[in-house]
Design an enzyme around this catalytic site. Structure first.
Site, PDB file in Angstrom:
ATOM      1  N   SER A  60     -10.495   4.809 -12.728  1.00  0.00           N
ATOM      2  CA  SER A  60     -11.789   4.457 -12.142  1.00  0.00           C
ATOM      3  C   SER A  60     -11.611   4.066 -10.683  1.00  0.00           C
ATOM      4  CB  SER A  60     -12.445   3.299 -12.913  1.00  0.00           C
ATOM      5  OG  SER A  60     -11.653   2.125 -12.807  1.00  0.00           O
ATOM      6  N   ILE A  62     -11.193   3.367  -6.814  1.00  0.00           N
ATOM      7  CA  ILE A  62     -10.379   3.944  -5.744  1.00  0.00           C
ATOM      8  C   ILE A  62      -9.315   4.873  -6.316  1.00  0.00           C
ATOM      9  CG2 ILE A  62      -8.650   3.382  -3.992  1.00  0.00           C
ATOM     10  CD1 ILE A  62     -10.283   0.903  -3.301  1.00  0.00           C
ATOM     11  N   TYR A 203      -7.606 -14.129  -7.377  1.00  0.00           N
ATOM     12  CA  TYR A 203      -7.459 -12.764  -6.846  1.00  0.00           C
ATOM     13  C   TYR A 203      -6.816 -12.814  -5.463  1.00  0.00           C
ATOM     14  CZ  TYR A 203      -8.870  -8.109  -5.197  1.00  0.00           C
ATOM     15  OH  TYR A 203      -8.886  -6.834  -4.696  1.00  0.00           O
ATOM     16  N   SER A 239     -17.236   0.594  -6.454  1.00  0.00           N
ATOM     17  CA  SER A 239     -16.390   0.794  -7.627  1.00  0.00           C
ATOM     18  C   SER A 239     -16.818  -0.198  -8.695  1.00  0.00           C
ATOM     19  CB  SER A 239     -14.912   0.595  -7.282  1.00  0.00           C
ATOM     20  OG  SER A 239     -14.637  -0.770  -7.061  1.00  0.00           O
TER      21      SER A 239
END
Length: 339
Positions: A60, A62, A203, A239
């Site tokens: 999925s 990039i 993250y 995305s």
């Protein structure tokens, strides 16, 4: 012509050049070195053909778009992710729209957190194609939650997946590249690996760790000029990365149907990635404004960057608490202002 007039003309030319560069920067979607390579550098169509390219996170976003664009360059592809049925879908589309045949694509399921399996999957690639020219470390997940509400397990999972999983796979492929004295290691990082933002602390931490590790690895490979390490730092791209992001608990994801029209088109991001790979650029920033500006400020003017981040961060937290897309409001406002 007098010297005084000549100096005035030179000053005027310098001012005009500065204004032109400022206008270019306002409308830029990549760092200036990358955009120069796009204009004057080597073409992916010349440099990346006939290579074996292994892409993680290929099911999925990039990774998927990267596979599609690579399939038109005449490469051999290894597609890895956890969802086998999605990898098969991507493979079918590559065969339909690319220049590849069945033998040119290997679907290889991979769980980055299962580091004990990485040696075996690496051997499987080498057995199939005999070499690995490019490893694209693209697999990973994002996060949307406040530190105070987030389980420690979420932070552990982000480090295991985004950082340690990528490091482990790279270490399995690296001896092969060292033996051949050539290869490209590409790491899809993030602008969040440069700019620290609220609501994505785990993250950001994993992406900062990746940046530090691969900068160090690049230096350790100084005696192997044929092996290049490229860090790609995209900003917001269209995305499912937010849709699949961790929330406060490992078992919870961010459920949303946010408008992504303000984000960079995935096809444009991937095209710039291919240009960076073709030109062996060490680190590139791929983002629309104002994200690109923030990356430059954090790199060159950190004190001002801290002040701005605190201002923007408040709005990001407010958006999150209101159930909105964290970046949409000020990004949309910037885009309307400059379109």
């Amino acid at each position: 012509m007098s010297w005084e007039l000549l100096l005035w003309l030179l000053a005027l030319c310098a001012l005009l050049l500065l204004l032109v560069q400022l206008v270019r920067f306002v409308r830029a979607d990549g760092d200036l070195t990358l955009l120069w390579a796009e204009w004057q550098g080597r073409r992916p169509e010349w440099e990346l053909t006939d290579m074996v390219v292994w892409v993680t996170g290929a099911s999925s976003g990039i990774g998927e778009e990267l596979v599609y664009q690579l399939s038109k360059l005449g490469v051999s592809l290894v597609l890895s992710a956890r969802r086998v049925h999605e990898l098969e879908r991507v493979k079918r589309r590559c065969l339909e729209n690319g220049n590849l045949k069945e033998k040119d694509i290997l679907v290889l399921p991979l769980d980055l957190t299962d580091t004990s399996s990485h040696e075996e999957v690496t051997k499987a690639v080498l057995q199939e194609f005999g070499r690995i020219d490019i490893l694209v470390n693209n697999g990973g997940r994002s996060q949307r939650s406040l530190v105070v509400n987030t389980s420690l397990d979420v932070f552990k999972e982000l480090i295991e997946l985004n950082y340690l999983g990528t490091v482990s796979l790279t270490k399995c492929v690296l001896p092969h590249m060292i033996e051949r004295k050539q290869g490209k290691i590409v790491v899809v990082n993030s602008i969040s690996g440069i700019v620290s933002v609220p609501v994505s602390s785990g993250y950001c931490a994993s992406k900062h760790a990746l940046r530090g590790f691969f900068h160090s690895l690049r230096t350790e490979l100084v005696d192997y000029p044929g092996i290049t390490v490229s860090t790609i730092c995209p900003g917001p791209v269209q995305s499912d990365i937010v849709k699949n992001a961790f929330s406060e608990e490992v078992t919870k994801t961010v459920e949303n149907n946010f408008d992504q029209s303000y984000k960079m088109a995935t096809s444009r991001c991937v095209r710039l990635m291919l240009i960076s790979m073709a030109n062996d650029l060490k680190e590139v920033w791929i983002a629309d404004q104002p994200f690109l500006l923030m990356a430059y400020l954090w790199q060159y003017m950190p004190t001002l960057a801290w002040w701005l981040t605190n201002k923007v961060g408040k709005k990001r937290i407010t958006n999150f608490k209101s159930g909105m897309d964290t970046d949409s409001s000020y990004s949309t406002m910037w885009k309307k202002k400059h379109d």
